[in-house]
Design a protein around this motif. Structure first.
Motif, PDB file in Angstrom:
ATOM      1  N   SER B 295      52.481  31.115  46.156  1.00 12.47           N
ATOM      2  CA  SER B 295      51.385  30.142  46.177  1.00 12.47           C
ATOM      3  C   SER B 295      50.162  30.727  46.868  1.00 12.47           C
ATOM      4  N   VAL B 296      50.395  31.380  48.024  1.00  9.10           N
ATOM      5  CA  VAL B 296      49.257  31.964  48.741  1.00  9.10           C
ATOM      6  C   VAL B 296      48.554  32.970  47.845  1.00  9.10           C
ATOM      7  N   PHE B 297      49.352  33.781  47.168  1.00 12.56           N
ATOM      8  CA  PHE B 297      48.794  34.800  46.291  1.00 12.56           C
ATOM      9  C   PHE B 297      47.926  34.159  45.209  1.00 12.56           C
ATOM     10  N   LEU B 298      48.478  33.153  44.556  1.00 11.81           N
ATOM     11  CA  LEU B 298      47.738  32.516  43.463  1.00 11.81           C
ATOM     12  C   LEU B 298      46.451  31.881  43.980  1.00 11.81           C
ATOM     13  N   LEU B 299      46.541  31.257  45.146  1.00 12.11           N
ATOM     14  CA  LEU B 299      45.340  30.626  45.695  1.00 12.11           C
ATOM     15  C   LEU B 299      44.248  31.664  45.955  1.00 12.11           C
ATOM     16  N   ILE B 300      44.654  32.793  46.525  1.00 14.86           N
ATOM     17  CA  ILE B 300      43.655  33.827  46.824  1.00 14.86           C
ATOM     18  C   ILE B 300      43.048  34.361  45.535  1.00 14.86           C
ATOM     19  N   MET B 301      43.912  34.622  44.549  1.00 14.89           N
ATOM     20  CA  MET B 301      43.422  35.171  43.287  1.00 14.89           C
ATOM     21  C   MET B 301      42.422  34.227  42.623  1.00 14.89           C
ATOM     22  N   LEU B 302      42.714  32.951  42.706  1.00 12.87           N
ATOM     23  CA  LEU B 302      41.869  32.002  41.994  1.00 12.87           C
ATOM     24  C   LEU B 302      40.605  31.664  42.780  1.00 12.87           C
ATOM     25  N   PHE B 303      40.719  31.579  44.090  1.00 13.55           N
ATOM     26  CA  PHE B 303      39.586  31.068  44.843  1.00 13.55           C
ATOM     27  C   PHE B 303      38.851  32.106  45.672  1.00 13.55           C
ATOM     28  N   LEU B 304      39.483  33.206  45.947  1.00 17.52           N
ATOM     29  CA  LEU B 304      38.802  34.215  46.754  1.00 17.52           C
ATOM     30  C   LEU B 304      39.117  35.602  46.217  1.00 17.52           C
ATOM     31  N   PRO B 305      38.881  35.817  44.911  1.00 21.63           N
ATOM     32  CA  PRO B 305      39.343  37.087  44.327  1.00 21.63           C
ATOM     33  C   PRO B 305      38.614  38.298  44.896  1.00 21.63           C
ATOM     34  N   ARG B 306      37.452  38.084  45.505  1.00 18.68           N
ATOM     35  CA  ARG B 306      36.728  39.234  46.018  1.00 18.68           C
ATOM     36  C   ARG B 306      37.081  39.527  47.466  1.00 18.68           C
ATOM     37  N   GLY B 307      37.720  38.599  48.113  1.00 19.26           N
ATOM     38  CA  GLY B 307      38.168  38.859  49.468  1.00 19.26           C
ATOM     39  C   GLY B 307      37.187  38.411  50.532  1.00 19.26           C
ATOM     40  N   ILE B 308      37.671  38.402  51.766  1.00 17.41           N
ATOM     41  CA  ILE B 308      36.912  37.852  52.879  1.00 17.41           C
ATOM     42  C   ILE B 308      35.687  38.694  53.192  1.00 17.41           C
ATOM     43  N   ILE B 309      35.892  39.996  53.362  1.00 15.31           N
ATOM     44  CA  ILE B 309      34.784  40.825  53.858  1.00 15.31           C
ATOM     45  C   ILE B 309      33.613  40.886  52.878  1.00 15.31           C
ATOM     46  N   PRO B 310      33.850  41.126  51.591  1.00 13.17           N
ATOM     47  CA  PRO B 310      32.697  41.123  50.682  1.00 13.17           C
ATOM     48  C   PRO B 310      31.988  39.775  50.659  1.00 13.17           C
ATOM     49  N   SER B 311      32.744  38.698  50.741  1.00 18.81           N
ATOM     50  CA  SER B 311      32.105  37.389  50.725  1.00 18.81           C
ATOM     51  C   SER B 311      31.213  37.201  51.940  1.00 18.81           C
ATOM     52  N   ILE B 312      31.738  37.601  53.096  1.00 20.08           N
ATOM     53  CA  ILE B 312      30.945  37.446  54.317  1.00 20.08           C
ATOM     54  C   ILE B 312      29.711  38.344  54.276  1.00 20.08           C
ATOM     55  N   SER B 313      29.895  39.598  53.865  1.00 20.74           N
ATOM     56  CA  SER B 313      28.741  40.499  53.940  1.00 20.74           C
ATOM     57  C   SER B 313      27.690  40.101  52.910  1.00 20.74           C
ATOM     58  N   ASP B 314      28.111  39.533  51.798  1.00 16.81           N
ATOM     59  CA  ASP B 314      27.134  39.017  50.839  1.00 16.81           C
ATOM     60  C   ASP B 314      26.326  37.889  51.452  1.00 16.81           C
ATOM     61  N   HIS B 315      27.060  37.007  52.120  1.00 12.13           N
ATOM     62  CA  HIS B 315      26.432  35.864  52.746  1.00 12.13           C
ATOM     63  C   HIS B 315      25.396  36.339  53.761  1.00 12.13           C
ATOM     64  N   LEU B 316      25.796  37.300  54.573  1.00 14.83           N
ATOM     65  CA  LEU B 316      24.874  37.825  55.578  1.00 14.83           C
ATOM     66  C   LEU B 316      23.671  38.478  54.914  1.00 14.83           C
ATOM     67  N   ALA B 317      23.935  39.203  53.847  1.00 12.65           N
ATOM     68  CA  ALA B 317      22.838  39.894  53.172  1.00 12.65           C
ATOM     69  C   ALA B 317      21.816  38.890  52.665  1.00 12.65           C
ATOM     70  N   ARG B 318      22.336  37.798  52.126  1.00 13.83           N
ATOM     71  CA  ARG B 318      21.409  36.793  51.599  1.00 13.83           C
ATOM     72  C   ARG B 318      20.614  36.147  52.715  1.00 13.83           C
ATOM     73  N   ARG B 319      21.323  35.877  53.829  1.00 15.43           N
ATOM     74  CA  ARG B 319      20.627  35.265  54.959  1.00 15.43           C
ATOM     75  C   ARG B 319      19.509  36.166  55.430  1.00 15.43           C
ATOM     76  N   ARG B 320      19.831  37.456  55.525  1.00 18.25           N
ATOM     77  CA  ARG B 320      18.876  38.404  56.067  1.00 18.25           C
ATOM     78  C   ARG B 320      17.659  38.534  55.153  1.00 18.25           C
ATOM     79  N   SER B 321      17.915  38.582  53.862  1.00 21.09           N
ATOM     80  CA  SER B 321      16.787  38.782  52.953  1.00 21.09           C
ATOM     81  C   SER B 321      16.150  37.453  52.577  1.00 21.09           C
ATOM     82  N   GLY B 322      16.699  36.353  53.124  1.00 22.13           N
ATOM     83  CA  GLY B 322      16.090  35.049  52.924  1.00 22.13           C
ATOM     84  C   GLY B 322      16.117  34.562  51.499  1.00 22.13           C
ATOM     85  N   ARG B 323      17.010  35.165  50.698  1.00 24.43           N
ATOM     86  CA  ARG B 323      17.066  34.704  49.310  1.00 24.43           C
ATOM     87  C   ARG B 323      18.082  33.580  49.187  1.00 24.43           C
ATOM     88  N   PRO B 324      17.864  32.699  48.239  1.00 27.92           N
ATOM     89  CA  PRO B 324      18.865  31.655  48.011  1.00 27.92           C
ATOM     90  C   PRO B 324      20.124  32.290  47.434  1.00 27.92           C
TER      91      PRO B 324
END
Lengths: 292, 345, 244
Positions: B295-324
């Motif tokens: 179940s954990v595996f399926l949940l991750i695959m479906l909802f967070l396939p890119r993983g924690i770190i890329p998601s966070i660093s994307d978020h930070l990148a957007r914040r920094r560059s002020g883009r939506p």
């Protein structure tokens, strides 16, 4: 010589069932580029379901196939919709491997909870009966299983060649992009294709349970054999999978009879390595993802 | 690629410093026991990531090499009569790693002739071949009876510590190799293969060589971890040494943390393994545990396939560059660990 | 002057029963901008794929720089100085623009684990980016580029290997007129510096003003090779295009 021919007969009968098992696997790959690692688990699930119907309700496995396949077809469609469709198209091929692997684990886990991890066997009244033809043993169960596989594969063949749905499936296999442009609803075809794949697995599972003892973890062994078969036949090629299955069934049985039963499951791996060295696209496959 | 920035190095020093101090701060055996498995999986996930995350070739059969490493140590120290225990098996680890890596080269060469989907099939099949070998080569492995290793003569109160540091050592080796490769020419080649292998061939990237090297490194570390594991648990069976769950665990952790990133697999392991051990204590029954895993595996695959770190660093990148927020997939076709930074001059 | 750089003879490829390329022969002389044209389905891209080693030919021979190419392989050909672009403008979306270029540098194995790109190569990559007007984006991932920019990046990338012959597969398909002009300018400049081009292109105006000679394929075979004016007035070529 007698032993050799007996082994060939046994292998051919087993190969027919392998063909049924592999047909769904290769079809799902052809339609969606999805390698359903859970196919083995679906087969084991089918074996447990028909086992339960047999032991609890005394329904013969060959009869339960008629009840179970439509049901499992719907389950397959649902699984495709829930677990495979949401994957992004450009990652689907790789992520689906892992998702279906997780599905396989989930099914194994579920079966382990429900049935514990003992070996089971669906033993019908005719389980030990066999015919003698020209001095060779023909186990009744295996002959019936082979016959049923032939019937289902024939139906599948007719479905694919004679119906409008079959034409859309074949168009999707050949070129999903063009098929979509020509108005084929690829999403629908994929869901139905996966449903068919699971349905064939269930049918195969019912007979698998009669000829081989099984437990929830049996799917690992099955899936590695089936994957070798569809690579040999050429991924996505139904005819190739059937011929490869018959060949592998016989090769395994002959190996077991003539050389060593302990090592017979290695036949699959040896053939897999040979095919990768000599003809990576398989016997009847084209270049798997056409270089361009 | 990932530059050796000051913050990056500092982070690594802090994390590995803390890991080295850990068993002295929390000496309780059960805690160190969980920590050993956490480090083992961090190492496995990191090693898997070196091939699967970087080049996009998903191996489903790394457990085969884990098992080979485990049996190599076990066989060497029971059969060949080196007999001595103590720290000796640890010193044999580098040799195990090298041998496993070398053995894997011809296998990799065959398996990597084909595209990703077939590669996954071959590796999965390999797993069962090795398991069968472990069952069938009875005189070496004692088949299903299992193989016992000489009991380690360590003091009971600090029994786990040598294993902890051995795991930490191999994990660190895998981690820093991964880090190094990511910033190297080899890393660049692997990423280009992941993005578009045909095109990579067309601009002179020696794809087969790069893939084989990544595979050999990856399974070499995996084998070494298997060796430590075998000595730690002292009694190995084919179905546990060559267990599909080992691969799937490592893959799951790499995906959770972020495949293709340096820290992702480690983050994934540090989250999942303690949780998993806790679940195992709570639920007990291994059948439920399998369901939980799936179940954990399926949940991750479906909802967070890119993983924690890329998601966070994307978020930070957007914040920094002020883009939506950009729609996922605009930039995300290939998850990246770091912000797109330049190469070191 | 006009030494043959690329020679193709009797190249054939069948898909099922259909011959996509059927005994196709032509040559590309050093220092030319040669066009390869033909109606849709005449086998241009298939021929490209065989010449560059992406598709095994059923029969036929390819020679490059005076040497027979025995088993064409994209990597080896790139190192020998033959390279190509793709219709779909393929770049590495996860790599930055600079990395897209530096990954295309031939390097010996022993430098594989070196972290730094040699100053000379970095310099070269920056110069190319500048030439193609992409220098501001050097540190952005290529996945962020527009289609036209990807075409430019792909073009720049293949130049990293210091090729002798560049095969461009529909360089102007799907890009805006300004970009078409820009691509044309790059081809002319590079040609002036001694690069040879073989171009598959549908924009006949561009072909007629840029290329000489022009090779016409129809039904997988060469039906005409000559200067643009001659090709334009050729009866067989007109027939092929008009489908009579």
């Amino acid at each position: 010589m007698h032993l050799f021919i007996q082994a060939c007969i046994l292998g051919l009968l087993a190969g027919g069932v392998y063909a049924l098992m592999a047909s769904g696997l290769t079809l799902a790959f052809g339609v969606m580029r999805v390698i359903n690692v859970a196919q083995g688990a679906m087969i084991v699930l089918g074996a447990f379901l028909s086992y339960t119907l047999f032991t609890k309700a005394h329904i013969d496995p060959f009869v339960s196939v008629v009840l179970l396949t439509p049901l499992m077809f719907l389950v397959g469609v649902a699984l495709q919709l829930v677990f495979i469709r949401p994957l992004r198209a450009d990652e689907r091929e790789e992520l689906s491997l892992l998702v279906t692997w997780a599905l396989a684990l989930g099914i194994e886990g579920l079966l382990s909870v429900l049935y514990k991890t003992n070996y089971r066997s669906t033993i019908t009244s005719y389980a030990d009966k066999s015919w003698r033809v020209l001095g060779y043993h023909l186990s009744e169960v295996r002959v019936f299983a082979f016959g049923m596989s032939v019937v289902i594969l024939t139906l599948l063949y007719l479905l694919l060649t004679r119906t409008e749905f079959g034409r859309t499936v074949r168009a999707t296999v050949q070129n999903p992009v063009s098929a979509r442009l020509l108005g084929v609803n690829v999403d629908k075809v994929s869901a139905l294709g996966f449903g068919i794949s699971v349905a064939t697995a269930t049918a195969a599972g019912a007979v698998f349970g009669m000829v081989t003892p099984f437990f929830p973890g049996s799917h690992y062994d099955l899936i590695s054999r089936l994957l070798s078969i569809i690579v040999l036949g050429g991924l996505g090629s139904l005819g190739g999978a059937i011929i490869a299955a018959l060949f592998m069934g016989m090769a395994e049985a002959v190996f077991a009879a003539e050389i060593s039963p302990t090592w017979s499951s290695f036949t699959f791996f040896i053939v897999l390595i040979a095919i990768l060295l000599l003809r990576p696209q398989g016997l009847f496959g084209t270049n798997e993802r056409g270089a361009l | 690629m990932s530059r050796l920035t000051r913050t990056g190095v500092l982070r690594a020093v802090v994390v590995f410093g803390a890991l080295a101090a850990f068993p002295f701060v929390f000496p309780a055996q059960w805690i160190v026991n969980i920590a050993i498995f956490t480090l083992m999986y961090a190492g496995l996930a990191t090693a898997w990531n070196l091939l699967g995350g970087f080049s996009g070739y998903l191996s489903l059969g790394h457990a085969a090499f884990f098992g080979v490493g485990a049996y190599a140590i076990a066989i060497a120290f029971t059969h060949i009569g080196i007999g001595g225990s103590g720290y000796k098996p640890f010193f044999a680890l580098p040799l195990v790693g090298i041998v496993v890596a070398l053995v894997s080269v011809p296998i990799a060469w065959v398996a990597l002739r084909v595209r990703a989907a077939t590669f996954a099939i071959v590796t999965l099949t390999l797993l069962f071949v090795v398991q069968q070998l472990a069952f069938n080569l009875h005189h070496l492995t004692h088949g299903s009876q299992g193989l016992a290793l000489p009991p380690p003569p360590f003091d009971v109160s600090t029994f786990e510590q040598p294993f902890y540091f051995a795991m930490l050592g191999v994990f660190a080796l895998a981690f820093f190799t991964c880090w190094w490769v990511k910033g190297s020419k080899l890393g660049l080649m692997l990423f280009s293969i992941r993005d578009d292998e045909d095109r990579a061939r067309g601009v002179g990237v020696r794809v087969t060589g790069a893939k084989v090297i990544a595979f050999a490194l990856s399974v070499g570390f995996t084998g070494m971890l298997g060796g430590v594991w075998a000595y730690y648990i002292q009694f190995i069976y084919p179905q546990f040494a060559v267990d599909p769950l080992i691969t799937i665990g490592a893959v799951l952790m790499a995906f959770l943390g972020g495949k293709g990133t340096v820290w992702g697999p480690t983050v994934g392991a540090f989250i999942l393994v303690p949780a998993q051990q806790y679940m195992a204590y709570k639920l007990g029954a291994s059948e439920l545990y399998l369901l939980g895993y799936a179940s954990v595996f399926l949940l991750i695959m479906l909802f967070l396939p890119r993983g924690i770190i890329p998601s966070i660093s994307d978020h930070l990148a957007r914040r920094r560059s002020g883009r939506p927020d950009e729609p996922p997939g605009a930039v995300a076709s290939a998850p990246r660990a770091t912000l797109p930074g330049g190469m070191a001059p | 002057m006009s030494a043959t750089l690329l020679g193709v003879s009797g190249l054939t490829k069948r898909f099922g029963g259909v011959a996509a390329v059927n005994g196709c022969s032509f040559q590309v002389d050093e220092g030319t901008i040669t066009a390869l044209i033909g109606p849709n389905g005449s086998g241009k891209t298939t021929a490209f794929n065989m010449i560059t080693g992406y598709l095994p030919a059923d029969s036929g021979e390819v020679t490059f720089a005076g040497r027979a190419v025995k088993r064409p392989n994209p990597t080896r050909l790139y190192r020998a100085g033959l390279t190509r672009t793709f219709q779909q403008a393929r770049v590495f979306p996860g790599l930055t623009l600079l990395e897209n270029l530096t990954v295309a540098i031939s390097q010996p194995w022993r430098t594989l684990l070196r972290r730094n790109v040699a100053a000379r190569d970095r310099e070269r990559a920056l110069t190319l980016l500048e030439e193609f007007g992409l220098e501001r984006l050097g540190d952005r991932p290529a996945g962020e580029l527009s289609f036209g920019q990807r075409k430019l990046l792909e073009f720049a990338t293949v130049l990293m290997g210091e090729p002798r012959l560049v095969l461009l597969d529909e360089p102007t398909a799907g890009v805006n007129p300004v970009m078409v002009e820009q691509i044309e300018r790059h081809v002319r400049e590079l040609h002036a510096r001694g690069l040879t081009f073989l171009i598959v292109e549908h924009d006949m105006h561009l072909v007629m003003r840029l290329c000489n000679p022009v090779i016409v394929l129809d039904g997988g075979a060469t039906i005409k090779q000559g200067p643009p004016a001659e090709v334009q007035s050729d009866r067989a070529v007109l027939d092929a295009y008009l489908g009579t």
